[in-house]
Design an enzyme around this catalytic site. Structure first.
Site, PDB file in Angstrom:
ATOM      1  N   SER A  22      14.430 -63.799  26.410  1.00 27.87           N
ATOM      2  CA  SER A  22      13.286 -62.811  26.794  1.00 27.87           C
ATOM      3  C   SER A  22      12.703 -63.161  28.180  1.00 27.87           C
ATOM      4  CB  SER A  22      12.206 -62.935  26.056  1.00 27.87           C
ATOM      5  OG  SER A  22      11.335 -61.802  26.328  1.00 27.87           O
ATOM      6  N   SER A  28       9.369 -68.276  26.267  1.00 31.15           N
ATOM      7  CA  SER A  28      10.543 -68.178  25.558  1.00 31.15           C
ATOM      8  C   SER A  28      11.410 -68.758  26.836  1.00 31.15           C
ATOM      9  CB  SER A  28      10.773 -66.720  25.637  1.00 31.15           C
ATOM     10  OG  SER A  28      12.303 -66.314  25.470  1.00 31.15           O
ATOM     11  N   ASN A 110       5.813 -55.570  17.555  1.00 31.85           N
ATOM     12  CA  ASN A 110       6.975 -54.455  18.194  1.00 31.85           C
ATOM     13  C   ASN A 110       7.693 -53.647  17.444  1.00 31.85           C
ATOM     14  OD1 ASN A 110       7.286 -57.689  20.054  1.00 31.85           O
ATOM     15  ND2 ASN A 110       6.422 -55.573  21.087  1.00 31.85           N
ATOM     16  N   HIS A 137      18.593 -58.280  22.308  1.00 32.75           N
ATOM     17  CA  HIS A 137      18.554 -58.917  20.875  1.00 32.75           C
ATOM     18  C   HIS A 137      17.434 -58.103  20.071  1.00 32.75           C
ATOM     19  CE1 HIS A 137      15.448 -60.970  23.588  1.00 32.75           C
ATOM     20  NE2 HIS A 137      14.909 -61.339  22.437  1.00 32.75           N
ATOM     21  N   GLU A 174       7.867 -50.393  23.251  1.00 31.36           N
ATOM     22  CA  GLU A 174       7.809 -51.720  22.829  1.00 31.36           C
ATOM     23  C   GLU A 174       6.769 -51.776  21.575  1.00 31.36           C
ATOM     24  OE1 GLU A 174       9.029 -54.883  24.108  1.00 31.36           O
ATOM     25  OE2 GLU A 174      10.496 -53.483  24.998  1.00 31.36           O
ATOM     26  N   HIS A 249       3.539 -57.768  27.751  1.00 26.73           N
ATOM     27  CA  HIS A 249       2.912 -56.678  27.026  1.00 26.73           C
ATOM     28  C   HIS A 249       1.619 -56.639  27.089  1.00 26.73           C
ATOM     29  CE1 HIS A 249       6.543 -57.109  23.859  1.00 26.73           C
ATOM     30  NE2 HIS A 249       6.747 -56.292  24.538  1.00 26.73           N
ATOM     31  N   ASN A 364       8.346 -69.696  21.506  1.00 29.31           N
ATOM     32  CA  ASN A 364       9.304 -68.847  21.489  1.00 29.31           C
ATOM     33  C   ASN A 364       8.518 -67.703  22.038  1.00 29.31           C
ATOM     34  OD1 ASN A 364      11.850 -68.325  21.500  1.00 29.31           O
ATOM     35  ND2 ASN A 364      12.245 -68.134  19.469  1.00 29.31           N
ATOM     36  N   CYS A 370       1.479 -61.044  18.109  1.00 35.09           N
ATOM     37  CA  CYS A 370       2.740 -60.847  18.158  1.00 35.09           C
ATOM     38  C   CYS A 370       3.040 -60.679  16.530  1.00 35.09           C
ATOM     39  CB  CYS A 370       3.514 -61.712  18.796  1.00 35.09           C
ATOM     40  SG  CYS A 370       3.096 -61.552  20.841  1.00 35.09           S
TER      41      CYS A 370
END
Length: 446
Positions: A22, A28, A110, A137, A174, A249, A364, A370
Site C-alpha cells: 500500500s 504498510s 473500506n 490487491h 475508498e 484516508h 500493516n 479501519c
C-alpha cells in the site's frame, strides 16, 4: 433505545502477511517482508469485538475473503490446476502472489459507504460497495464484499445495495474511511460529510507525493445513489499536505460520532470554512456541532500517523458518555497519550479512553477504525440483519476455536507459495460460512 450504531469488524484472514503493498501507507511499507502472525492477528481483532460487545455496544463480524484469489489469476492468463497456478505465479511474480493473497478485506471501513434510512429519500439504508481502484490487491475485493453485504442485509424493504462505481481513477472510492455522519440520535436526520483527496474534473490541487485515493466525483456519485439532500450533505477536501505525510484516508486524521468531530488542526483544506458549513447545516437540523480540534503543537501529523490517534473509534455508551477506542501505540507515545488524558478533562463529550492491542493490524497499516464498518439502524432494521453475525459469548468461543484450528502462527511472503495454504483457507472458510449463516459468497466449489 430505538436506534443503534452497529460496528461490523472484519475478521482477519488466514493469509495475513506483510508485503508492503500500500504505497502511501507508512506502516504498510515500513514493515514489508517481516513475518506476520495470522492467528494472533485474528485473536486481537476478536478480543476487541468481544470487549466492545461486553460493554453493551452492538458488534458484528464480517468474514475474510478467499485468498489467494485464484479467479483473478486465471483472468490474468495463468492456467492449470489451482496448485499449478500458485506455483507459476510464485516463480514468475512473487509480488503478484502477495497481492492476490492479501488479507486486506479485514479493514472493513473500506468495504462500503453506508447511509442510514433517516437521511435517504426512500427511508431505506443504502450501501455502495467501494471500488478501491487505487490498489490492485484491494480492487479485487468488491465482488465478494457485495455478495457478503447482500447476504447479511437481505430485506429489500429496509436495505438497498449499489454496485461499486466504475473502476477508474476519476471514480476512485475508498468507502466509509472517507465518510462521516454528524447529528444526534442514530435514527435522526444528520449531515453526511464526504471527504475527498482531489477533484479531477474542473481542476483543483492535490497531493504531490502520495496518491489521492478518493475523488470528489466518486463522493458526489455515492451521495446521488443514496438519495441524500443537498442541505444535509457536505463535501470537504482533505489537506493535500497531510496526504503526502501518510494520511491516505480521512480516518487517519479525523473521526466522528453523533455530533462530535475529533480531528487534527491540519485535517482539511480550508478547514474553517468546511467546519462552518457543517455547523450551519447541523444547526438547521437542531443539532449542536462539537469540533474537537487537536493542535499541531500538541500532536504532530507524524505522531498522529505513527500512533493512529484519529483512526480511533468514538462510541456513545448507554449512560450517554462517549468513549474513544485507541491502539496501544497511542498510549506508548508521550505526546499523544498526554493529549488524550488532557482531553477527557476538558469537558468534551469524550470522557473515557479504551486501549486495545492491535499490533498485527497496525503493522500493516490499519487501526481500530479501519477494522470496522458502521451501520446505523432503527429497531426494525436491526431485527432484519442476519442474527448469526453478532458477537456474544458463544460466538467468541466458537470463533476462537475456529482460529486455533485453522490459522498459522507465522506467515512470511515465501509461505504463500505453499498450495496447502489454499486448502487450509478454503476448508476454514467453508466452515465459517456455516458458523455465520452466510450463503455462497466465495468463488471456490465446496
Amino acid at each position: 433505545m430505538s436506534a443503534y450504531e452497529v460496528n461490523f469488524d472484519g475478521l482477519v484472514g488466514l493469509t495475513h502477511h506483510y508485503a508492503g503493498l500500500s504505497f502511501g501507507n507508512v506502516a504498510s511499507t515500513s514493515n514489508k517482508n517481516t513475518p506476520a502472525n495470522p492467528k494472533l492477528a485474528a485473536k486481537q481483532g476478536l478480543q476487541k469485538m468481544k470487549t466492545l460487545s461486553d460493554m453493551g455496544f452492538k458488534q458484528g463480524v464480517l468474514p475474510p475473503q478467499e485468498r489467494p484469489h485464484i479467479p483473478v489469476l486465471r483472468q490474468l492468463g495463468f492456467t492449470g490446476s489451482d496448485a499449478q497456478i500458485i506455483a507459476a505465479v510464485a516463480k514468475q511474480s512473487p509480488q503478484l502472489l502477495s497481492a492476490v493473497s492479501s488479507a486486506s478485506s479485514m479493514w472493513t471501513a473500506n468495504a462500503a459507504t453506508v447511509s442510514p434510512s433517516a437521511d435517504t429519500a426512500d427511508k431505506r439504508v443504502h450501501f455502495t460497495v467501494a471500488n478501491l481502484n487505487n490498489k490492485f490487491h484491494r480492487a479485487i475485493e468488491a465482488d465478494t464484499t457485495s455478495a457478503t453485504l447482500r447476504s447479511i442485509f437481505k430485506n429489500e424493504a429496509h436495505f438497498v445495495h449499489h454496485a461499486a462505481l466504475p473502476q477508474q481513477a476519476l471514480m476512485g472510492d475508498e468507502g466509509a474511511a472517507n465518510h462521516n455522519r454528524l447529528g444526534g440520535a442514530y435514527d435522526q436526520a444528520s449531515v453526511q460529510v464526504f471527504v475527498y483527496g482531489q477533484q479531477f474534473l474542473g481542476g483543483g490541487i492535490g497531493p504531490k507525493h502520495y496518491p489521492a485515493r478518493q475523488s470528489r466525483e466518486a463522493s458526489e456519485a455515492v451521495a446521488r445513489l443514496h438519495q441524500l439532500k443537498a442541505e444535509q450533505t457536505v463535501f470537504v477536501q482533505q489537506h493535500p499536505d497531510v496526504i503526502d505525510q501518510g494520511v491516505f484516508h480521512n480516518d487517519v486524521i479525523a473521526v466522528s460520532n453523533q455530533n462530535v468531530l475529533f480531528h487534527h488542526q491540519h485535517a482539511f483544506l480550508n478547514q474553517s470554512e468546511a467546519l462552518a458549513e457543517i455547523r450551519e447545516k447541523m444547526a438547521r437540523l437542531g443539532q449542536e456541532f462539537v469540533s474537537i480540534e487537536v493542535p499541531d503543537q500538541r500532536v504532530s501529523v507524524k505522531d498522529a500517523v505513527n500512533t493512529y490517534l484519529f483512526n480511533s473509534q468514538l462510541l456513545t455508551r448507554a449512560d450517554g458518555g462517549m468513549s474513544i477506542v485507541v491502539p496501544e501505540e497511542s498510549r506508548q507515545n508521550p505526546a499523544v497519550w498526554g493529549y488524550l488524558n488532557d482531553m477527557i478533562q476538558m469537558g468534551t463529550p469524550i470522557d473515557d479512553i479504551k486501549v486495545f492491542d492491535l499490533r498485527e493490524s497496525m503493522r500493516n497499516g490499519g487501526g481500530p477504525a479501519c477494522l470496522r464498518l458502521r451501520v446505523a439502524v432503527n429497531e426494525a432494521e436491526l431485527n432484519a440483519i442476519n442474527p448469526n453475525l453478532f458477537m456474544n459469548d458463544a460466538m467468541f468461543t466458537r470463533l476462537n476455536t475456529w482460529v486455533d484450528q485453522y490459522y498459522r502462527d507465522q506467515l512470511a511472503q515465501q509461505d504463500l507459495a505453499d498450495p496447502q495454504l489454499l486448502i487450509e483457507s478454503r476448508t476454514a472458510l467453508d466452515e465459517l460460512t456455516q458458523i455465520l449463516g452466510l450463503g455462497s459468497v466465495y468463488h471456490f466449489q465446496r
